[in-house]
Design an enzyme around this catalytic site. Structure first.
Site, PDB file in Angstrom:
ATOM      1  N   LYS A 131       0.841  -1.198   0.000  1.00  9.63           N
ATOM      2  CA  LYS A 131       0.000   0.000   0.000  1.00  9.63           C
ATOM      3  C   LYS A 131       0.881   1.255   0.000  1.00  9.63           C
ATOM      4  O   LYS A 131       0.658   2.182  -0.763  1.00  9.63           O
ATOM      5  CB  LYS A 131      -0.887   0.025   1.251  1.00  9.63           C
ATOM      6  N   LYS A 176      -0.092 -11.620 -10.613  1.00 13.82           N
ATOM      7  CA  LYS A 176      -0.952 -12.730 -10.186  1.00 13.82           C
ATOM      8  C   LYS A 176      -2.409 -12.324 -10.360  1.00 13.82           C
ATOM      9  O   LYS A 176      -2.744 -11.142 -10.239  1.00 13.82           O
ATOM     10  CB  LYS A 176      -0.664 -13.103  -8.736  1.00 13.82           C
ATOM     11  N   LYS A 214      -8.456 -10.028  -7.464  1.00 11.28           N
ATOM     12  CA  LYS A 214      -9.655  -9.225  -7.719  1.00 11.28           C
ATOM     13  C   LYS A 214      -9.365  -7.740  -7.619  1.00 11.28           C
ATOM     14  O   LYS A 214      -9.914  -6.951  -8.377  1.00 11.28           O
ATOM     15  CB  LYS A 214     -10.823  -9.649  -6.843  1.00 11.28           C
TER      16      LYS A 214
HETATM   17  P1  ATP Z   1      -7.339  -9.335  -3.196  1.00  9.48           P
HETATM   18  O1  ATP Z   1      -6.885  -8.718  -4.488  1.00  9.48           O
HETATM   19  O2  ATP Z   1      -8.477  -8.604  -2.531  1.00  9.48           O
HETATM   20  O3  ATP Z   1      -6.201  -9.672  -2.258  1.00  9.48           O
HETATM   21  P2  ATP Z   1      -7.360 -11.992  -4.226  1.00  9.48           P
HETATM   22  O4  ATP Z   1      -7.857 -12.084  -5.600  1.00  9.48           O
HETATM   23  O5  ATP Z   1      -5.880 -11.999  -4.005  1.00  9.48           O
HETATM   24  O6  ATP Z   1      -8.020 -10.716  -3.590  1.00  9.48           O
HETATM   25  P3  ATP Z   1      -7.912 -13.365  -1.773  1.00  9.48           P
HETATM   26  O7  ATP Z   1      -9.281 -13.259  -1.200  1.00  9.48           O
HETATM   27  O8  ATP Z   1      -6.820 -12.507  -1.228  1.00  9.48           O
HETATM   28  O9  ATP Z   1      -8.015 -13.141  -3.358  1.00  9.48           O
HETATM   29  O10 ATP Z   1      -7.412 -14.862  -1.712  1.00  9.48           O
HETATM   30  C1  ATP Z   1      -8.222 -15.978  -1.396  1.00  9.48           C
HETATM   31  C2  ATP Z   1      -7.385 -17.237  -1.498  1.00  9.48           C
HETATM   32  O11 ATP Z   1      -7.018 -17.447  -2.882  1.00  9.48           O
HETATM   33  C3  ATP Z   1      -6.066 -17.152  -0.735  1.00  9.48           C
HETATM   34  O12 ATP Z   1      -5.779 -18.430  -0.198  1.00  9.48           O
HETATM   35  C4  ATP Z   1      -5.078 -16.780  -1.787  1.00  9.48           C
HETATM   36  O13 ATP Z   1      -3.775 -17.190  -1.443  1.00  9.48           O
HETATM   37  C5  ATP Z   1      -5.606 -17.512  -3.010  1.00  9.48           C
HETATM   38  N1  ATP Z   1      -5.250 -16.829  -4.271  1.00  9.48           N
HETATM   39  C6  ATP Z   1      -5.522 -15.546  -4.583  1.00  9.48           C
HETATM   40  N2  ATP Z   1      -5.080 -15.240  -5.818  1.00  9.48           N
HETATM   41  C7  ATP Z   1      -4.511 -16.367  -6.309  1.00  9.48           C
HETATM   42  C8  ATP Z   1      -3.866 -16.702  -7.536  1.00  9.48           C
HETATM   43  N3  ATP Z   1      -3.724 -15.819  -8.518  1.00  9.48           N
HETATM   44  N4  ATP Z   1      -3.397 -17.954  -7.703  1.00  9.48           N
HETATM   45  C9  ATP Z   1      -3.537 -18.871  -6.717  1.00  9.48           C
HETATM   46  N5  ATP Z   1      -4.125 -18.623  -5.534  1.00  9.48           N
HETATM   47  C10 ATP Z   1      -4.619 -17.394  -5.314  1.00  9.48           C
HETATM   48 MG    MG Z   2      -5.014 -11.522  -1.977  1.00  9.14          MG
END
Ligand code: ATP
Ligand code: MG
Length: 497
Positions: free
Chosen positions: A275, A359, A362
């Site tokens: 951040k 990666k 969202k």
């Molecule tokens: P944010 O952007 O809000 O962090 P996010 O898309 O990274 O959201 P999270 O809710 O943080 O999703 O992650 C939920 C689960 O999915 C966690 O266990 C995280 O490690 C896994 N995860 C998130 N993105 C990936 C990815 N690109 N590949 C594999 N696992 C993922």
């Molecule tokens: Mg995340």
């Protein structure tokens, strides 16, 4: 030379190492002994004897781990490290190979810290037909020994987890739908474990407050994630599924744990550091975000799990959880918190986003959803990055590392079709549009049933509510016990109670 087990036992007594001997048929392989004794590799260790620059060193490591050679060499301060061969081993120890005991005549002993995860561990005691059961903590009393961090799980992936062990994971409802990165990296492995393990999964609704301050949006997100999980196959008869805020012990333990980690270490956590790097000023970062990893440590440690299946981005948080647990245990000289293992798939722990660079996430908006409406999913797939060097459909294209083919490999169960598309792509006889159209079709097939199940569930929220209520009740039984134990250890439970 015959090994004198009685004398060995007396030596252990003299050092104050609690032990017991268990007889069994003569066996060389660790696996066989453990099977016979009904133990897992998590509860046993081996003593490896090495020669390092002329010095003899014993390395004690848990049987489900292997020594990281780089770390070992660094620890010993030399590149010249070698396991003893049979002849050297027998000459040095006077024991048959495979029967090393913990007081072998070496210059020093390194004990990997994973050995201390179980209170008692099985290990060699100088005979192939007797095993030693040692109080793990007492191994520290071996003369000239030190605790080190040099061994790693044999395979850092979901496949090696011990059947029956407790597993815990959570998901933050910070958006209102899951993407395929979440699914393949975290949700699918979590769901697969529910048949063989004691699984606990929760929706981390308190964590969502770091970013969501709109009551209606929070509600939509929480309901959405619960429905997503149930639709994707989470079975409340097989696992404990609950909502974080229904179990107040999470918040209570977080307040306690904050005292066993430094401000400096918290400042190094990615969520906060990232951040700052994106230009957000300290004034606008809320303390919820800063403290997030402490609440996460509480979420985990309350259930004393063996492992936490998550994506790669969560590794740092699990490491912090382990540090907090270790600091706590050390402070009070207890084994209150077993150190949880990060269970992260090597291949699927970091699925790439549709931008082909970062990666899938969202908050970065580079996702392919699972339950979004069809038009949206089409749009996400059609705008996916492919091979940037390919200008026309007749140019030969690159398949490796190309996101659209990574997704085909994940989603498309028609292996023949994927193979053919890859061949034609390499040869320059198929365009991006056709490859993408096929992915859209494959997505419909892969997630069609889950999408239907989700609509059915959505129409009967009574069932969903009941599942969460029952889950919270079960979770609280465990969580309240751990909190009571912690209060006792730290002295919050005293003569005034
Ligand atoms: P944010 O952007 O809000 O962090 P996010 O898309 O990274 O959201 P999270 O809710 O943080 O999703 O992650 C939920 C689960 O999915 C966690 O266990 C995280 O490690 C896994 N995860 C998130 N993105 C990936 C990815 N690109 N590949 C594999 N696992 C993922
Ligand atoms: Mg995340």
């Amino acid at each position: 030379m015959k090994f004198d087990i009685k004398q060995y036992s007396e030596e252990l007594d003299k050092l104050g190492i609690e032990h017991e001997f268990i007889e069994h048929p003569e066996m060389v392989e660790v696996e066989d002994v453990l099977k016979y004794l009904g133990k897992t590799k998590l509860e046993s260790f081996s003593t490896l004897i090495m020669k390092a620059d002329g010095e003899y060193v014993a390395v004690i490591r848990r049987d489900d781990t292997k020594v990281n050679q780089g770390k070992l060499r660094k620890q010993l301060g030399t590149e010249n490290v070698k396991m003893l061969d049979l002849v050297e081993f027998e000459k040095l120890t006077g024991l048959p190979s495979g029967a090393a005991h913990i007081l072998s005549s070496v210059d020093r002993t390194l004990i990997d810290r994973k050995v201390f995860a179980s209170q008692y561990s099985m290990g060699g005691c100088g005979s192939l037909s007797v095993s030693g059961k040692y109080k793990s903590d007492d191994l520290k009393k071996i003369p000239n020994s030190m605790v080190v961090d040099i061994a790693e799980l044999v395979e850092d992936s979901i496949g090696t987890i011990h059947v029956g062990k407790r597993i815990l994971s959570g998901i933050t409802p910070s958006g209102n739908q899951l993407h395929i990165g979440n699914y393949f990296g975290a949700v699918a492995p979590q769901i697969a474990l529910q048949d063989t393990h004691d699984t606990h999964y929760f929706v981390a609704d308190l964590h969502a407050l770091t970013t969501i301050h709109d009551r209606d949006k929070l509600e939509t997100n929480i309901t959405g994630v619960v429905l997503d999980y149930l639709a994707l196959g989470l079975d409340s008869a097989k696992c404990v599924f609950f909502r974080q805020s229904d179990v107040p012990e999470h918040s209570q333990l977080a307040i306690v744990l904050a005292n066993y980690i430094s401000y400096g270490q918290m400042k190094r956590m990615h969520a906060y550091k990232d951040k700052l790097q994106t230009g957000t000023s300290e004034e606008s970062i809320n303390m919820g975000l800063f403290n997030y990893p402490i609440l996460m440590a509480a979420d985990i440690l309350l259930y004393k799990p063996y492992g936490v299946p998550v994506g790669e981005d969560q590794r740092q948080h699990i490491e912090l959880t382990r540090d907090i647990a270790e600091n706590f245990n050390k402070t009070y000289k207890t084994n209150t918190f077993p150190l949880p293992e990060p269970l992260i798939s090597k291949e699927l722990g970091r699925i790439i986003g549709t931008d082909g660079e970062r990666k899938m996430s969202k908050s970065l908006g580079n996702i392919i959803g699972i339950f979004d409406d069809e038009k949206m999913i089409e749009k996400q797939i059609m705008s996916c990055f492919t091979d940037p060097k390919r200008l026309k459909a007749t140019d030969p294209g690159r398949v490796e590392g190309n996101p659209i083919f990574i997704y085909h490999d994940l989603i498309n169960d028609n292996l023949e079709e994927v193979k053919e598309l890859k061949e034609r792509y390499r040869a320059g006889t198929v365009g991006d549009v056709e490859v993408k159209r096929k992915l859209i079709e494959a997505h419909k097939i892969k997630f069609g049933e889950a999408r239907e199940r989700r609509s059915v569930l959505e129409a009967d929220m009574g069932i969903v509510k009941k599942i969460l209520e029952d889950g919270a009740k079960k979770a609280r039984e465990f969580a309240s016990q751990t909190l009571a134990e912690v209060y006792k250890v730290i002295g919050e439970t005293n003569q005034l109670n």
